[in-house]
Design a protein around this motif. Structure first.
Motif, PDB file in Angstrom:
ATOM      1  N   ALA A  89      -5.690 -19.407  -5.401  1.00 52.10           N
ATOM      2  CA  ALA A  89      -5.081 -17.935  -5.782  1.00 52.10           C
ATOM      3  C   ALA A  89      -4.262 -17.199  -4.672  1.00 52.10           C
ATOM      4  O   ALA A  89      -4.899 -17.157  -3.443  1.00 52.10           O
TER       5      ALA A  89
ATOM      6  N   SER B  13      -1.969  -8.801 -10.360  1.00 56.62           N
ATOM      7  CA  SER B  13      -3.039 -10.217 -10.292  1.00 56.62           C
ATOM      8  C   SER B  13      -2.522 -11.059  -9.481  1.00 56.62           C
ATOM      9  O   SER B  13      -1.291 -11.408  -8.962  1.00 56.62           O
TER      10      SER B  13
ATOM     11  N   ALA C 205      -6.917 -11.606 -11.561  1.00 56.88           N
ATOM     12  CA  ALA C 205      -6.283 -12.941 -11.451  1.00 56.88           C
ATOM     13  C   ALA C 205      -5.751 -13.575 -12.812  1.00 56.88           C
ATOM     14  O   ALA C 205      -6.390 -13.116 -13.518  1.00 56.88           O
TER      15      ALA C 205
END
Length: 770
Positions: free
Chosen positions: A108, A32, A277
């Motif tokens: 992210a 992730s 994620a």
């Protein structure tokens, strides 16, 4: 009762103590992207400019989100029924930040280190605005916290953001002012309750990935997976069928996970990048950027005649919802609707006030949900009235409290955001709770005080409480039971086990209805694709609402088994009975085992899958009741208070799993004691939470509690599954008032503002001795 009313161990207990992967962070994709959030350093500001170019250039950064590149759909994050009673006042990201810790941007990256580095590269220029930090000065303040034109409500709740009012409500029965004017004895006092943090051991965690069908799959430590699905779809502008939400094991919720926190951001990152994620809140973020309890101010007036017959109660409330209006109306309503009916013999009662916005951490759902705040005010005022009358406060309560077969007009007038439901209390053993609690605690020997040594004195105090069992006509639960070959069952429920053991209790209910051992029930819960709808774990609803659904489903499955067994035995379904192992004719001449029946059904004889599904919504909300008694020792030189003993006797109907019920009450008591004596969310002059870690936010431990006595009285609720009512919240309600009353009985010092600290007690002692 073969399977319920038994202390069967939690069905997931062995796996947990062996450290098996169970929580959101355990089962999120190992590859992730790590999502981190840039948070506001200001209590109130407008983002004049935000530059993310340097962060986006950083190697390993896959996505940067700001208010400029996310959908602008306004929602409420509160996981509640629909239409939602909380105002829609939250964007995924906004140009305004409304408290220290509010979301500014999200990144992210391939790992945590890179994500943290990227946050530092984001350049933000703020227009700092004057915040509202005092909730008593919020109404008609020159600062308007929610100027956005999109903000709206779905309920007529007195929503007026231009005045910083998130909700307003007023009701009355009779002419309170006139009745009070004729009372022989009237008490008027103001009480304050503080913001309190949930302190669940598992931080808020969510992850998401896009599957081969292009659907967003969210794994989240949530109490309300079906509400999460609906709200994420609304916020992201996606069709709801494009979203699946899975709830794994939850490491404590207490209401703090009834809302959405990271789900919007991980979903957007997964959609933008095509990669999984996850977002795991730090402990600081949990404290600063999730939820706390609504701080409240109560102005209370109670009047009675000379004999102690209470004639009127007046309660005016101001509630602090913080920066956003999650649960603004419903917590407010519960503070009255779950307290005022306790004294149902009054001639007049009035309740009303406002919930206001401030630039502090948003308040939201927390175990006790308004009832604990209202209980502290009301039960403190009852003791003040008793003192003024010269009466034993327990006898005053007995004389005026609600009883079995009685009702209150408040039940019909006040619900949670809507009009309530008229109901007769069919099970109430509050009188027995008080009698037993008096006996265990030694009330008659210890009341009001006892000097134990020079400078130390002991006192004992009492309080009573009621809660509810779900929200009538609003919250629904459902269940599916599937018979498998060899004769075991799958129980599929949308109900959300947040550590309470509800999966175990629901399995027991299914087993009881089917007549099989609980070990034959395999539970799968909380997957919006695979399990049937359920409102989620809140409002003390799971055992009562979801439990009734499970019982109905299991009884339907039993009928289906008997019908198929009858076909194979060559008789009608009315001629057979299923005893949990065999389907037998009533005359005992023929039988077929469940094992053989299921084998035939699925392999070789008129094959057919047996699946049953039923639903339940409450038409009433039967309250559990409790008597709570606290014994304290006060050091007259320092003001230090030691809680020596707490006695709680509870009427929750049938205890379906006595050990789990006891744990629920003990856990609630501990949190109530924490609110009474230890916990306090403290902010500095700029609106920053100062005690934002477990190092400086004090919660009670086993060492702080000398002794607990928890018992249940024998009771049976006709509308509940096998006579059960809720037990999840009732334990938290009485400690603040009972402890405050005990301190008053010991010292003569009346503390009207929580938490009760040595400084407040010592100050009160000095004022008494002037």
């Amino acid at each position: 009762m073969r399977e319920v009313n038994k202390s069967i161990p939690k069905i997931d207990g062995i796996g947990l103590v062996n450290g098996k992967p169970a929580y959101t962070d355990d089962i999120a994709s190992q590859n992730s992207l790590i999502v981190k959030v840039l948070r506001s350093p200001h209590a109130f500001a407008k983002i004049k400019n935000i530059n993310t170019e340097e962060a986006e250039k950083l190697t390993g950064v896959e996505c940067v989100l700001t208010y400029k590149n996310v959908p602008r759909n306004i929602v409420t994050r509160a996981g509640q029924g629909y239409p939602e009673p909380s105002p829609h006042d939250k964007f995924i990201l906004d140009e305004y930040v409304r408290y220290v810790g509010d979301e500014v941007a999200a990144v992210a990256a391939i790992d945590e280190k890179t994500a943290e580095k990227a946050l530092k590269l984001i350049k933000v220029e703020y227009e700092v605005l004057e915040p509202v930090l005092d909730f008593e000065k919020a109404v008609d303040n020159k600062t308007i916290i929610h100027p956005e034109p999109e903000a709206h409500e779905m309920f007529p709740i007195g929503f007026d953001p231009k005045r910083n009012i998130a909700a307003e409500y007023h009701m009355h029965v009779g002419d309170v002012d006139e009745v009070l004017s004729k009372c022989d004895c009237v008490v008027r006092s103001t009480y304050y309750t503080q913001a309190q943090s949930h302190v669940a051991m598992e931080p808020h965690t969510s992850s998401a990935y896009v599957d081969i069908y292009g659907r967003v799959n969210i794994i989240s430590s949530t109490q309300t997976p079906f509400h999460v699905r609906r709200i994420v779809a609304e916020a992201l502008g996606l069709p709801i069928e494009k979203i699946r939400v899975v709830k794994p094991r939850i490491g404590g919720g207490y209401g703090g996970k009834q809302a959405l926190h990271g789900e919007f951001l991980v979903s957007l990152v997964a959609l933008r990048t095509g990669k999984p994620a996850k977002l795991v809140y730090t402990r600081n973020e949990v404290f600063e950027s999730t939820y706390c309890r609504h701080a409240m101010r109560f102005n209370v007036a109670i009047g009675s005649d000379k004999e102690g017959n209470i004639k009127a109660i007046d309660m005016d409330l101001l509630s602090n919802t913080g920066a956003y209006g999650e649960h603004a109306l419903t917590v407010f309503m519960v503070s009255g609707s779950k307290t005022l009916p306790l004294y149902n013999k009054v001639e007049a009662v009035r309740f009303g006030g406002k919930t206001v916005y401030t630039n502090l951490t948003p308040a939201g759902a927390y175990r006790g949900y308004g009832a604990i705040q209202g209980n502290f005010a009301l039960e403190s005022a009852i003791d003040e009235l008793a003192a003024k009358l010269g009466m034993d406060p327990v006898e005053l309560r007995k004389k005026n409290m609600i009883g079995q077969g009685e009702t209150s007009p408040i039940f019909k007038i006040m619900g949670e955001g809507t009009e309530g439901v008229d109901m007769i209390i069919e099970s109430c053993k509050l009188d027995k709770c008080l009698e037993r609690a008096m006996e265990i605690s030694g009330w008659r020997e210890k009341y009001p005080r006892k000097e134990v040594s020079k400078g130390k004195v002991r006192g004992i105090g009492s309080a009573i409480a009621m809660q509810g069992s779900g929200i009538p006509y609003i919250d629904m639960g459902s269940a599916i039971i599937k018979l498998n070959d060899q004769g075991f069952f799958n129980l599929l429920v949308g109900a959300t086990d947040i550590g309470t053991g509800s999966d175990t209790v629901l399995a027991q209910i299914a087993a009881e209805a089917l007549g099989v051992p609980t070990s034959k029930i395999v539970v799968y819960s909380s997957d919006t694709d695979l399990t049937p709808f359920d409102c989620g774990a809140y409002a003390s609803s799971t055992t009562y609402v979801s439990g009734n659904a499970v019982r109905k489903t299991a009884l339907k499955m039993k009928e289906m088994i008997e019908e198929q067994g009858a076909i194979r035995l060559g008789v009608t379904k009315y001629d057979v009975l299923f005893d949990g192992e065999n389907i037998k004719t009533k005359d005992g001449t023929k039988s077929i085992s469940l094992k053989d029946l299921s084998t035939e059904l699925y392999y070789n004889n008129n094959q057919k899958q047996l699946v049953a599904c039923e639903s339940y919504f409450g038409k009433v909300s039967p309250p559990p009741f409790m008597g709570g008694f606290a014994e304290v020792e006060v050091d007259l030189e320092t003001g230090k208070v030691d809680l020596l003993d707490y006695t709680a006797v509870v009427d929750c109907g049938t205890t379906l799993n006595p050990n789990l019920a006891r744990i629920q009450v003990e856990g609630g008591l501990l949190q109530g004691i924490g609110m009474a004596m230890f916990e306090d969310a403290q902010y500095n002059k700029k609106g920053k939470l100062m005690n934002n870690s477990l190092m400086n936010y004090k919660i009670p431990t086993r060492k702080d509690i000398k002794n607990f006595n928890v018992e249940f009285v024998e009771s049976y609720e006709p509308s509940g599954p096998y006579g059960a009512k809720s037990v999840g919240e009732i334990g938290i309600d009485t400690p603040p008032a009972a402890i405050a009353n005990a301190i008053y009985n010991a010292t003569g010092v009346r503390i009207r503002e929580l938490p009760i600290t040595p400084e407040k007690v010592l100050k009160g002692l000095k004022e008494l001795n002037k």
